[in-house]
Write an enzyme that holds these catalytic residues in place. Structure first.
Site, PDB file in Angstrom:
ATOM      1  N   PHE A   9      37.565  77.586   3.952  1.00 37.18           N
ATOM      2  CA  PHE A   9      38.279  78.425   4.912  1.00 37.18           C
ATOM      3  C   PHE A   9      39.795  78.447   4.694  1.00 37.18           C
ATOM      4  O   PHE A   9      40.564  78.498   5.643  1.00 37.18           O
ATOM      5  CB  PHE A   9      37.946  77.989   6.343  1.00 37.18           C
ATOM      6  N   CYS A  10      40.197  78.392   3.437  1.00 37.80           N
ATOM      7  CA  CYS A  10      41.633  78.392   3.094  1.00 37.80           C
ATOM      8  C   CYS A  10      42.365  77.265   3.823  1.00 37.80           C
ATOM      9  O   CYS A  10      43.505  77.437   4.271  1.00 37.80           O
ATOM     10  CB  CYS A  10      42.273  79.743   3.419  1.00 37.80           C
ATOM     11  N   ASN A  11      41.709  76.124   3.942  1.00 33.75           N
ATOM     12  CA  ASN A  11      42.321  74.968   4.602  1.00 33.75           C
ATOM     13  C   ASN A  11      41.813  73.707   3.894  1.00 33.75           C
ATOM     14  O   ASN A  11      40.989  72.962   4.419  1.00 33.75           O
ATOM     15  CB  ASN A  11      41.961  74.936   6.086  1.00 33.75           C
ATOM     16  N   THR A  15      46.239  77.796   3.929  1.00 34.97           N
ATOM     17  CA  THR A  15      46.867  77.866   2.608  1.00 34.97           C
ATOM     18  C   THR A  15      48.228  78.544   2.659  1.00 34.97           C
ATOM     19  O   THR A  15      49.164  78.152   1.946  1.00 34.97           O
ATOM     20  CB  THR A  15      45.950  78.650   1.639  1.00 34.97           C
TER      21      THR A  15
END
Length: 879
Positions: free
Chosen positions: A427-429, A155
């Site tokens: 997972f911030c992706n 992110t």
């Protein structure tokens, strides 16, 4: 199938056979064999005893010797602010510079080629590049700079596009498939004299799947032989390499792969310190960077009265605004020392962690249900061929025998019952999550409308996963860690061990739960016993002034088999039991009649136990809390707390002279004002639990408003208020639902016992306030509201259960059967019981809930009457 009976696809892959079958050598350990690694774990990571930690991609763990060495350094030296010329300041300056050299040496970079800028983590390093890059805005006669980023990025990389947009720069997301095509396609010829700066950012390793993208892209893109976009883009390309995930377990040689920028996160390498990262800037890029702000220590000279500012000459001094966290920087030296001493270098770490990941990957792929269906779906681009293309990360979802995804939140809760720590979500992706799980842009927006946001536990929407499960290995991970995880998957999906206690943490934990609780000092749910509930005439401002002096009865559990008799003869719809939990996560207090206040049952969850840092303790962290038995005496205005082996202790119900300290704490992300209940009860709890802790009570003048929407009778100006509960004022459980669960558990039991879980023991696990009978199983989830006498309640929805239901409330022992059976029987979502909230509570007249009171539910509008038993249909029509 009997326990231990093997079935094809359910055996644990033998490690040595796996290594022998490998086409390439697979190293394990650091030169001293498995015994040496076990000794390292015991010596340096003793806190992991009984725990399997598999989130090293999120944060790895520091060794004890690293912390001892750093602490000794601090105790033996005086480090002053580096922005001075004193002896202590000079010591800090020189030590920090030595650490810079150590960082460069670790990445095989020379001080002539690279500068080290310390930042507040990798995210701050990426933000710095976005703000300082020499962007050229779009305008007449110029297409402007391009910012390209791989969609499989964190992110923090994607967020750079906001800075680019503000500078009128075009941002272009690039798929991994596009880059692999570009490798073959090459770059179109462009004007060699055009110096328009473009930036391409990609991760050396995907934090989602562990895929390692070619470091050769750096040279290919900067040399113009490869272009991230298919259309011609005249100008000069620079590369920002996000190495935060990659550098945690692998060597990175910047003398070979000379990226213009490299972002780093040190806690992912060493575990400590946190909140410290770095941006490595190549010397060819340094003169081009622009600064829009200057802070302390970055100016050679400036004037306060006019626009005059001269920056310091070195890149680090120019961009490290303010005083850097110099003690944290000094801690890095001890991190490098420990890592090299324990492992011999990152090359060994890479080989060791890859071996564990490849073994676990192969073992997971081999697991099959009896019908041949796979147990997991793994998201990978590499098939774990080599550490050059794959890091020690495995991303997957668990499947049932029909191929349906089991929600990641459920898997995480089950894993925690086995003391296994994993990571779940996206997972911030988001880019990688969409690509691997097949989630379209429209679906992401739909999930948001359904209430799903990043980081929550909404794991399935319309049966489709919103995220996945990730495990990752670190340099201290062992074969035992990998096999414990694999055994967990096998036990819960292929060979569930019925009625087996979950393994507890190893010795060293304070206190062992007794084999049985004291029968005389506890009143477990529905156990036949006499309960004396004394109510004083001046209890509280919310209590009526005319109440019976006592309410006494012998509680007789209704015949369990009659609770849901065949043919719909369910009997009267009444309250059979009432419980309050004066201290959050402690034992229940059962009553026959109890006053109702603004926040629910009077004194329900008004107190909570916190650790030495003021963080709320629950049975998830401390199962023995269920053995702490609080009892409220309204006439004496005290709470009496008991536990086996301890003298009873009294706590006043309201703030008194001893409660002078007001502190703040959090409950489910809500800030609450509380009073410290004194040293006596805190010492009592600390002795019993074997850890420092305190008892605090929600302040009587503090109002915590409910987050849930208002009921039909609740106006916007009078929001419902909560005690220290998680979600709502009341939790209701239906006996028929418990009975159905009990029958399912008994049917699954292969030991031949008639009653695997007694009804009373099952009820106590769900920690409800109100137990009812007379409705069919799970009918309560169709209710919109209920009435009990003059009291009216809105049904807010089902209670999403966590692993606390696996704790036997009489012993504190864990057993995963209840959670797993609910997971299987309730369509992979562990809901049980419903939340209630007051509707237009009028406390000007006596308000009580009593055992035996009739319960009148109102169905939701979209539920038809034929879904109800016959005894309920008429009442619904009248409502």
């Amino acid at each position: 199938m009997a326990d231990g009976a093997a079935q094809p696809g359910a055996e644990l892959l033998a490690f040595e056979l796996f290594r022998e079958a490998s086409a390439q050598p697979l190293a394990y350990g650091y030169g001293h064999g498995p015994r040496g690694l076990r000794e390292l774990r015991a010596r340096e990571f003793g806190r992991l005893a009984g725990t399997v930690y598999l989130d090293h991609a999120g944060a790895t763990l520091f060794p004890e010797s690293q912390l001892r060495s750093f602490t000794r350094d601090l105790l033996e030296n005086v480090y002053g602010n580096p922005h001075s010329q004193s002896i202590s300041s000079k010591l800090t300056q020189d030590t920090v510079e030595q650490v810079r050299y150590r960082v460069l040496a670790h990445f095989h970079a020379s001080p002539e080629d690279y500068s080290v800028i310390f930042t507040a983590g990798s995210t701050a390093a990426l933000k710095l590049v976005a703000e300082a890059f020499p962007w050229v805005s779009r305008g007449p006669g110029s297409s402007g700079s391009l910012f390209c980023y791989l969609t499989d990025s964190h992110t923090s990389v994607v967020g750079m596009r906001m800075v680019a947009t503000a500078r009128s720069v075009t941002s272009i997301p690039v798929r991994p498939e596009d880059m692999w095509s570009a490798e073959k396609r090459g770059a179109a010829a462009s004007d060699p004299d055009c110096q328009l700066p473009h930036l391409f950012c990609y991760p050396a390793q995907s934090n989602f799947s562990g895929t390692r993208y070619p470091l050769s892209w750096i040279g290919e893109v900067t040399a113009g032989r490869m272009c991230p976009v298919s259309a011609p883009a005249p100008g000069r390309w620079f590369v920002l390499l996000d190495a935060a995930s990659y550098a945690s377990t692998s060597p990175l040689d910047l003398s070979v792969h000379q990226a213009d920028f490299v972002s780093l996160s040190f806690y992912k390498i060493f575990g400590f310190p946190t909140g410290l990262g770095a941006l490595l800037v190549h010397s060819r890029m340094a003169p081009l960077l622009r600064k829009t702000y200057f802070g302390g220590g970055t100016a050679a000279a400036y004037l306060a009265g006019e626009d005059f500012y001269i920056p310091r000459p070195s890149v680090a001094e120019r961009f490290e605004d303010g005083t850097i966290p110099f003690l944290d920087v000094i801690a890095l030296k001890h991190g490098f020392d420990a890592l090299e001493r324990l492992t011999g270098g990152m090359e060994h770490v890479q080989q060791h962690t890859f071996t564990l990941a490849r073994y676990t990957y192969a073992a997971l792929c081999s697991l099959r249900y009896p019908n041949g269906a796979p147990v997991v779906r793994i998201y990978s681009d590499s098939e774990f061929r080599s550490p050059e293309v794959q890091g020690p990360v495995i991303n997957f979802n668990v499947l049932d025998a029909s191929g349906n995804v089991v929600g990641y939140s459920q898997v995480e809760k089950m894993a925690s019952l086995f003391n296994i720590q994993v990571r779940t979500g996206c997972f911030c992706n988001t880019g990688a999550c969409q690509r691997h799980l097949g989630i379209s842009d429209e679906m992401v927006k739909k999930h948001l409308q359904a209430g799903h946001v990043c980081g929550d536990d909404v794991d399935l929407v319309d049966g489709q996963p919103t995220g996945s499960v990730r495990i990752s290995f670190g340099y201290m991970s062992t074969l035992e860690d990998a096999q414990a995880f694999l055994k967990f998957i096998i036990a819960t999906r292929l060979r569930p061990q019925r009625s087996q206690p979950v393994p507890q943490a190893a010795s060293g934990e304070a206190g062992t739960a007794p084999a049985e609780s004291e029968a005389q000092s506890t009143v477990p749910a529905t156990v036949p016993t006499t309960v004396h509930t004394t109510v004083h005439t001046t209890v509280h401002t919310t209590v009526p002034t005319t109440v019976p002096a006592t309410a006494t009865r012998t509680l007789q559990a209704p015949p369990e088999k009659a609770a849901a008799a065949p043919g719909g003869g369910l009997g009267p719809h009444v309250i059979t039991n009432l419980f309050l939990y004066p201290i959050k996560s402690c034992a229940a207090f059962e009553v026959t009649q109890w006053p109702v206040g603004h926040q629910g049952l009077l004194y329900d969850r008004s107190w909570m136990v916190v650790n030495h840092n003021g963080v709320c303790l629950s049975q998830k962290q401390e199962p023995r809390l269920c053995l702490v038995q609080p009892r409220i005496d309204l006439q004496q205005r005290i709470m009496v707390v008991r536990a086996k082996g301890m003298e009873p202790i009294e706590v006043p119900l309201e703030e008194n002279g001893e409660w002078v300290q007001i502190c703040q704490s959090k409950v489910c992300a809500d800030r609450v004002n509380t009073h410290y209940c004194g040293e006596k009860i805190s010492s009592w709890l600390s002795r019993f639990l074997g850890r420092p802790c305190h008892l605090i009570k929600q302040s009587s003048d503090f109002q915590r408003n409910a987050k849930k929407s208002h009921g039909k009778g609740q106006t916007a100006g009078t929001p419902a208020t909560l005690s220290l509960v998680n979600e709502a004022q009341y939790l209701l459980v239906n006996r028929s639902s418990v009975l159905e669960l009990q029958q399912q558990l008994s049917a699954s039991d292969e030991s031949g016992r008639e009653e695997l879980f007694p009804m009373t023991e099952l009820i106590s696990r769900f920690r409800a306030n109100i137990i009812t009978s007379g409705a069919s199983a799970f009918e309560e989830e169709k209710w919109e509201e209920i009435s009990v006498g003059s009291l009216h309640f809105q049904v807010l929805g089902p209670c999403h259960r966590c692993q606390m239901i696996c704790i036997d409330q009489q012993t504190g022992q864990r057993n995963q059967d209840v959670f797993q059976k609910l997971s299987e029987s309730r369509e992979r979502k562990v809901n049980f019981g419903v939340y209630l909230m007051h509707m237009s509570l009028d406390i000007s007249s006596p308000c009580f809930l009593s055992v035996g009171s009739q319960v009148l539910p109102v169905l939701k509008e979209n539920v038809e009457c034929h879904d109800l038993p016959a005894s309920e249909k008429h009442q619904n029509v009248v409502s």
